[in-house]
Design an enzyme around this catalytic site. Structure first.
Site, PDB file in Angstrom:
ATOM      1  N   SER A 169       0.841  -1.197   0.000  1.00 53.77           N
ATOM      2  CA  SER A 169       0.000   0.000   0.000  1.00 53.77           C
ATOM      3  C   SER A 169       0.876   1.247   0.000  1.00 53.77           C
ATOM      4  O   SER A 169       2.104   1.165   0.052  1.00 53.77           O
ATOM      5  CB  SER A 169      -0.912   0.004   1.229  1.00 53.77           C
ATOM      6  OG  SER A 169      -0.139   0.074   2.422  1.00 53.77           O
ATOM      7  N   LYS A 170       0.219   2.395  -0.027  1.00 53.71           N
ATOM      8  CA  LYS A 170       0.944   3.665  -0.102  1.00 53.71           C
ATOM      9  C   LYS A 170       1.880   3.886   1.075  1.00 53.71           C
ATOM     10  O   LYS A 170       2.871   4.592   0.963  1.00 53.71           O
ATOM     11  CB  LYS A 170      -0.053   4.829  -0.187  1.00 53.71           C
ATOM     12  CG  LYS A 170      -0.850   4.863  -1.484  1.00 53.71           C
ATOM     13  CD  LYS A 170      -1.830   6.023  -1.501  1.00 53.71           C
ATOM     14  CE  LYS A 170      -2.628   6.054  -2.793  1.00 53.71           C
ATOM     15  NZ  LYS A 170      -3.617   7.178  -2.800  1.00 53.71           N
ATOM     16  N   ARG A 171       1.548   3.281   2.219  1.00 48.65           N
ATOM     17  CA  ARG A 171       2.415   3.487   3.388  1.00 48.65           C
ATOM     18  C   ARG A 171       3.785   2.850   3.189  1.00 48.65           C
ATOM     19  O   ARG A 171       4.717   3.138   3.940  1.00 48.65           O
ATOM     20  CB  ARG A 171       1.751   2.933   4.648  1.00 48.65           C
ATOM     21  CG  ARG A 171       1.578   1.435   4.690  1.00 48.65           C
ATOM     22  CD  ARG A 171       0.762   0.989   5.902  1.00 48.65           C
ATOM     23  NE  ARG A 171       0.536  -0.437   5.942  1.00 48.65           N
ATOM     24  CZ  ARG A 171       1.360  -1.295   6.517  1.00 48.65           C
ATOM     25  NH1 ARG A 171       2.475  -0.863   7.083  1.00 48.65           N
ATOM     26  NH2 ARG A 171       1.089  -2.584   6.520  1.00 48.65           N
TER      27      ARG A 171
END
Length: 581
Positions: free
Chosen positions: A317-319
């Site tokens: 994910s973006k994290r």
């Protein structure tokens, strides 16, 4: 599991159950909203002959006639193209090309609040950048269009009406409040939060009464009892119990179709032979299989690809940093490296080879070799692979790319010339992304002499009579011998050899202090080539003023100012040479 993948018998889709009449099984997750008057008017005439319908059980063991391979990639234009979606598109593309089939691009834009044409354009641009050209779809057309779901609404209405007329779906007039109450009661009883079937066996009179009042309604699919089993090409046999599903919504009360209904109608009417998609869509197969059977459509083959995982094995994910194709393109990654790396996330040809062109992937790809376990996205390996493709480019092409980048980024005032030709060749081994070229050149042009002299790593060089070595080097500069030697590689090599003889030094005792005093560092690319480039940069004046380039003339002036006596004493270690460099 024995299956024919290219036409013939479809994967086994079997629904087994005992016959019974029950109306208690129903849908879980959909809620009512308000219907438009136009929709109410258009379907009122189909309700006058409705009778009480008993739930029945059916079996699905569908056959299909031989057909050509047709696969689809169906992104939702609600954001950028995730690398997971790009890999799914790649596997579909490779499967189609390797089997002489068609690769269809369909835009699933029924999420009107989040879908944008800008996002769609970005997805199309990223797919084109990766080299995944589609045979049918937006911008290309085809015999099975339109290829945007928002342009196919009349088709969904047509098939929803067909299901209603055949008794496979019914009108549900439950309000949002009623549906929420059903969920609460089910939770208290430790039961699945499914629809209780309130309107599954309603009489004509009950339905007509609600229609007359203008009560909004949804279309719900009647789920039979039993269990559903499919054979997935990648995952093998997968089965579900239908009693946990419940009658599900296929058309919302605002007239818009639900995802699973759209997908089934689209795949069937576009003659899709193989559905290759992410494993998170596996649960959707249950609803879609029931719709296929109810409409009399032949089933496609299903293959659910594993998720792409982050290094901590959670879903990427973006994290975790960059996750979209567009981001990697902007960071300087090459499309050849991206497609090659994405193909290796869950697939291999059974050899040790890791480098494949797109054509080679088409030649070697088989869906049976796709691994069902999750694949970890390794950014370090992607960078390494990109460096391989970058350095494999023709020398002139690589030089032009790096030179243009140096000018664009403001390090140099020109994008071509002898300095750029030589600098690109000298520094290319340390460049995995074109953006790495900035750091490589800036490092070459810098002169962190004092930081290096004060580092722990320089201690042994400092104690090897470095002050006397510096005096001799300054003398060679002052009498012009060193500057004359910088006109060519041959003259430089001869000067170094003669200089070493004069000091009775050779090997490491000669080259380490020479590198430190001339470059300000203990490590780096070839010292001779580096010094010659520094000389060229100083004479040409092509380095932008804000870069902080220290010319050879300025370096020798700095050497004259060094207090060797202070340095020779015990001095605090400020940092290592590694961190300096």
């Amino acid at each position: 599991m024995s299956m024919m993948l290219l036409g013939g018998v479809t994967p086994l889709i079997k629904l087994s159950s005992s016959s019974s009449s029950s109306s208690s099984s129903s849908s879980s997750s959909s809620s009512s909203s308000y219907s438009s008057p136009l929709l109410l008017h258009s379907i009122t005439t189909t309700t006058t002959t409705r009778t009480r319908t008993r739930r029945r059980s059916i079996s699905i063991n569908a056959l299909s006639s031989p057909s050509p391979v047709r696969v689809r990639f169906a992104p939702s234009p609600t954001g950028n193209l995730h690398v997971g979606g790009a890999r799914t598109a790649l596997f579909n593309y490779l499967f189609a090309r390797s089997n002489g089939g068609k690769f269809v691009l369909r835009i699933e834009d029924t999420d009107l609040e989040r879908s944008t044409r800008e996002s769609e354009d970005a997805v199309l641009r990223d797919l084109s950048w990766l080299g995944l050209d589609w045979d049918e779809g937006p911008g290309v057309g085809g015999d099975y269009g339109p290829y945007r779901q928002t342009e196919r609404t009349s088709l969904y209405k047509q098939y929803a009406d067909k299901l209603h007329e055949s008794g496979h779906v019914y009108r549900c007039f439950c309000s949002n409040e009623e549906l929420e109450k059903m969920k609460e009661i089910a939770k208290l009883k430790n039961l699945p939060p499914v629809y209780t079937g309130k309107w599954a066996s309603a009489t004509n009179e009950e339905v007509e009464e609600e229609l007359a009042k203008g009560t909004p309604y949804t279309y719900r699919f009647r789920v039979p009892e039993g269990s559903l089993k499919i054979n997935d090409i990648i995952r093998g046999e997968v089965s579900w119990n239908l009693d946990t599903l419940g009658d599900f919504v296929i058309m919302r009360s605002n007239g818009l179709p639900v995802y699973n209904f759209c997908v089934t109608v689209d795949d069937a009417t576009m003659a899709i032979s193989h559905v290759i998609r992410a494993e998170e869509h596996l649960p959707n197969t249950l609803r879609q299989a029931l719709i296929y059977k109810a409409l009399g459509f032949p089933m496609p083959h299903f293959a659910h690809v594993s998720l792409i995982l982050a290094p901590d094995r959670s879903k990427l994910s973006k994290r975790h940093g960059a996750t979209s194709v567009g981001q990697f393109r902007e960071m300087g990654y090459l499309p050849q490296a991206m497609t090659n790396y994405l193909a290796l996330l869950g697939w291999g040809d059974g050899t040790e080879n890791e480098f494949f062109t797109l054509d080679q992937l088409v030649d070697k790809f088989t869906i049976e070799r796709v691994n069902k376990s999750g694949a970890v996205f390794d950014l370090t390996k992607l960078r390494w692979m990109n460096g391989h493709y970058l350095r494999a480019r023709p020398s002139e092409e690589l030089t032009n790319l790096i030179g243009e980048h140096w000018k664009t980024s403001g390090l140099l005032t020109v994008s071509e010339g002898p300095f750029i030709d030589e600098a690109a060749q000298l520094l290319k081994d340390g460049i995995d992304l074109k953006t790495d070229a900035d750091k490589a050149l800036a490092n070459l042009l810098s002169y962190p002499l004092h930081l290096t002299l004060e580092s722990q790593e320089a201690e042994s060089v400092l104690q090897d009579n470095l002050s006397e070595f510096s005096t001799s080097l300054l003398a060679a500069y002052d009498n012009g011998d060193l500057i004359t030697a910088l006109e060519s590689q041959d003259s430089w090599k001869k000067w170094v050899k003669d200089f070493g003889k004069s000091l009775k030094r050779k090997g490491k005792s000669l080259f380490m202090p020479l590198r430190l005093l001339l470059t300000g560092k203990l490590h780096g690319p070839d010292m001779g080539a580096s010094v010659l480039l520094l000389h060229k940069a100083g004479k040409s004046g092509i380095v932008a003023p804000e870069v902080g380039f220290v010319t050879l003339e300025e370096r020798f002036e700095m050497l004259r100012q060094v207090n060797w006596e202070t340095l020779s004493k015990d001095h605090p270690v400020k940092e290592t040479a590694t961190s300096v460099n």
